[in-house]
Design an enzyme around this catalytic site. Structure first.
Site, PDB file in Angstrom:
ATOM      1  N   LYS A 205     -11.354 -41.475 101.234  1.00  0.00           N
ATOM      2  CA  LYS A 205     -12.809 -41.498 101.447  1.00  0.00           C
ATOM      3  C   LYS A 205     -13.524 -40.710 100.354  1.00  0.00           C
ATOM      4  O   LYS A 205     -13.216 -39.534 100.130  1.00  0.00           O
ATOM      5  CB  LYS A 205     -13.141 -40.900 102.820  1.00  0.00           C
ATOM      6  CG  LYS A 205     -12.516 -41.677 103.972  1.00  0.00           C
ATOM      7  CD  LYS A 205     -12.720 -40.984 105.301  1.00  0.00           C
ATOM      8  CE  LYS A 205     -11.989 -39.690 105.389  1.00  0.00           C
ATOM      9  NZ  LYS A 205     -12.006 -39.073 106.723  1.00  0.00           N
ATOM     10  N   THR A 238     -23.942 -34.211 108.368  1.00  0.00           N
ATOM     11  CA  THR A 238     -22.711 -34.971 108.102  1.00  0.00           C
ATOM     12  C   THR A 238     -21.511 -34.396 108.849  1.00  0.00           C
ATOM     13  O   THR A 238     -20.382 -34.843 108.636  1.00  0.00           O
ATOM     14  CB  THR A 238     -22.404 -34.978 106.598  1.00  0.00           C
ATOM     15  OG1 THR A 238     -22.383 -33.617 106.139  1.00  0.00           O
ATOM     16  CG2 THR A 238     -23.423 -35.772 105.816  1.00  0.00           C
ATOM     17  N   GLY A 240     -18.705 -34.066 111.219  1.00  0.00           N
ATOM     18  CA  GLY A 240     -18.008 -34.994 112.129  1.00  0.00           C
ATOM     19  C   GLY A 240     -17.906 -36.417 111.624  1.00  0.00           C
ATOM     20  O   GLY A 240     -17.450 -37.309 112.345  1.00  0.00           O
ATOM     21  N   THR A 241     -18.302 -36.654 110.366  1.00  0.00           N
ATOM     22  CA  THR A 241     -18.246 -38.042 109.869  1.00  0.00           C
ATOM     23  C   THR A 241     -16.794 -38.542 109.781  1.00  0.00           C
ATOM     24  O   THR A 241     -16.514 -39.689 110.111  1.00  0.00           O
ATOM     25  CB  THR A 241     -18.906 -38.183 108.478  1.00  0.00           C
ATOM     26  OG1 THR A 241     -18.490 -37.085 107.678  1.00  0.00           O
ATOM     27  CG2 THR A 241     -20.399 -38.201 108.562  1.00  0.00           C
ATOM     28  N   GLY A 242     -15.886 -37.653 109.351  1.00  0.00           N
ATOM     29  CA  GLY A 242     -14.478 -38.050 109.210  1.00  0.00           C
ATOM     30  C   GLY A 242     -13.865 -38.417 110.551  1.00  0.00           C
ATOM     31  O   GLY A 242     -13.225 -39.465 110.703  1.00  0.00           O
ATOM     32  N   CYS A 243     -14.077 -37.536 111.551  1.00  0.00           N
ATOM     33  CA  CYS A 243     -13.523 -37.790 112.906  1.00  0.00           C
ATOM     34  C   CYS A 243     -14.089 -39.091 113.457  1.00  0.00           C
ATOM     35  O   CYS A 243     -13.376 -39.902 114.053  1.00  0.00           O
ATOM     36  CB  CYS A 243     -13.924 -36.682 113.876  1.00  0.00           C
ATOM     37  SG  CYS A 243     -13.515 -35.050 113.309  1.00  0.00           S
TER      38      CYS A 243
END
Ligand SMILES: Cc1ncc(COP(=O)(O)OP(=O)(O)O)c(N)n1
Ligand SMILES: Cc1nc(C(=O)O)sc1CCOP(=O)(O)O
Ligand SMILES: [Mg+2]
Length: 526
Positions: A205, A238, A240-243
């Site tokens: 990402k 932003t 928590g975008t990965g989770c």
């Protein structure tokens, strides 16, 4: 049961202002129906409800146990608050193992090598349909979340069981011994190296890559690299975008999507959530959370539809032509009114010769008419005009602005159509974030100069290759529209027509006639 230390309550409460009222609410646990609770659920659970009067967003802090089945416990608290429009943060007092049946697994932060090993053992014993591993080692804010032994266990044991591993560039770098990653080509190399550790797919990402106007991720399946472009939304929210991305991928896989489709849908969700939350103010720190339930607030949701674009709207697509309307002595506005009166389900203003100012004025009037009739209005080619009149979207061709650039300018909420004559163009349109494809010319036309005729075979080839809904265009009229729809292609949703409606005296009557022909065909096929 695994017990975890209770994080200091004061840290969780720190984001409340001193004036916030806090209430302690003690509850005894209850088991969800059909869920077999372990002994741990007998532990006392309590919630602190802090109503923060001066904060711009209602905010609840729950202090409770985690229910792994998510029907009760902290998970239920979070869902309940979200449903009622409050933001819910949490302190976990106990971790319980509860059970329903059915397994799609997404892993998040695994704090020690021991935990990763336990997870791997469980996965070997109880294989799952899809395993999404989000190697949470470095948070979006840059903090390191797991040490070298955990990292080694990820690499040596967990990755080979994963369907997809989703590191951000910092995590990919850590996994590969702190290599530096600065370019798309570096991301591809990293994806290839991580792929060698055993997962079926790797998604590196690029959201944290500096100096790029887009958020570009690289997906590698062992053979092919796919660059997935998204909008870079300017926001502090932003966290928590990965989770969220990994959870969305797991959810889409659970629904039966292919990996590419799951990743694409997940990216779209995160992008839309960030876009709708860009001005949200929760907490005082440099990085805030975003609103996962943004769709609950959208007018289209309130009207009963979650979709900004309904592919069925392509059924009877009226495309205007200023030359033809002038010839018959009517304004663009009157032409659009008549097409809607006759039953057009979507309208495009294709005004090739109009001066910008005159076009914008007409477009604004048409936006009003279309809004009041619930018919989407798109603008041909002119992104500037679409933005200025707040149209529902834009239609572009292969020599117009690329669809991904249009998406960047319009945001996720608008409709984008792309003209495609080949499967490769259809694939690109989908990757670029288009909503539908216009495919033609199905028949010869004099409306568009030098337009190649694809015939039914060309239309069929594009439809079969396209993951997007398609509308057929080119030389279509009341005499041949039925034969186009009789091709019976599932994603062929309708016909787009210019001269058969607008190079005629009575636009409403022509539209009505074409509509009844299309309806008869639709009924005979259902
Ligand atoms: C619905 C629909 N399909 C195709 C086109 C053609 O767009 P394009 O190739 O950009 O050509 P112009 O219309 O700009 O001449 C369309 N307009 N609408
Ligand atoms: C605008 C346009 N695009 C086409 C394509 O093949 O992409 S054919 C076309 C013109 C369609 O006009 P009529 O309905 O009068 O034939
Ligand atoms: Mg064009």
């Amino acid at each position: 049961m695994t017990s975890v230390p209770l994080p200091p309550l004061s840290a969780a409460l720190a984001q409340y202002r001193p004036s916030a009222a806090a209430t302690l609410r003690f509850r005894t646990p209850s088991s969800a129906p059909g869920v077999s609770a372990s002994s741990s659920t007998r532990a006392r659970r309590f919630s602190v409800i802090a109503s923060a009067r001066e904060m711009p967003w209602p905010h609840v802090l729950t202090v409770a146990g985690s229910d792994s089945s998510a029907g009760a416990g902290i998970q239920a608290d979070i869902k309940a608050c979200a449903a009622l429009g409050a933001y819910c943060s949490s302190v976990i007092t106990a971790v319980t193992a509860q059970n329903t049946v059915g397994v799609q697994v997404k892993t998040g932060m695994l704090p020690s090598a021991g935990v990763v090993k336990v997870l791997c053992e469980s996965l070997r014993k109880f294989p799952v349909k899809a395993l999404v591993v989000d190697p949470v080692m470095v948070s979006t804010s840059g903090d390191t979340l797991s040490g070298p032994s955990t990292l080694a266990t990820y690499r040596d044991e967990l990755f080979s069981m994963a369907d997809i591993v989703t590191p951000n560039v910092k995590e990919a770098s850590k996994l590969l011994g702190d290599v530096s990653l600065h370019t798309i080509s570096d991301m591809c190399n990293a994806a290839e190296s991580i792929y060698k550790l055993g997962p079926k797919y790797v998604l590196v990402k690029g959201g944290d890559m500096p100096d790029s106007s887009d958020a570009i991720d690289v997906l590698f399946d062992g053979k092919e690299f796919t660059e997935l472009r998204g909008l870079r939304i300017k926001t502090r929210n932003t966290h928590g975008t990965g989770c969220t991305l990994a959870s969305c991928i797991a959810a889409e896989l659970a629904k039966g999507a292919t990996m590419l489709h799951a990743v694409q849908a997940a990216k779209k969700f995160v992008e839309s959530a960030l876009y709708h939350s860009k001005d949200l103010v929760i907490g005082n720190g440099p990085q805030g959370p975003f609103d996962h339930h943004f769709e609950l607030k959208s007018p289209s949701y309130k009207m009963g539809s979650l979709q900004k674009f309904n592919p069925d709207d392509l059924f009877l697509y009226a495309v205007t032509d200023s030359g033809m309307n002038k010839k018959w002595g009517r304004s663009i506005k009157d032409a659009v009114k008549a097409a809607i009166e006759g039953g057009a389900t979507i309208v495009q203003l294709r005004e090739k010769d109009a001066e910008t100012r005159e076009f914008l004025e007409a477009a604004k009037a048409c936006v009003e008419i279309c809004k009041s009739s619930g018919v989407p209005l798109l603008i041909n080619d002119r992104v500037d005009v679409a933005l200025a009149c707040d149209a529902d979207g834009v239609h572009v061709g292969q020599s117009d602005m690329p669809a991904w650039e249009v998406r960047r300018l319009l945001g996720p909420g608008k409709i984008i159509g792309v003209s495609c004559k080949t499967p490769a163009q259809a694939e690109q349109a989908w990757k670029d974030g288009a909503d539908y494809i216009g495919c033609g010319g199905v028949f010869p036309t004099t409306t568009k100069a030098n337009n190649p005729t694809l015939g039914f075979e060309g239309l069929r080839t594009v439809c079969l290759a396209s993951k997007l809904p398609v509308v057929a265009i080119g030389g279509i009229n009341a005499g041949n529209a039925g034969s186009v729809m009789e091709l019976g292609l599932p994603n062929l949703k309708g016909v787009a027509v210019v001269s058969a409606l607008f190079d005629r005296e009575r636009v409403a009557a022509e539209t009505r006639n074409l509509r009844s022909i299309l309806m008869k065909n639709a009924y005979s096929r259902s």
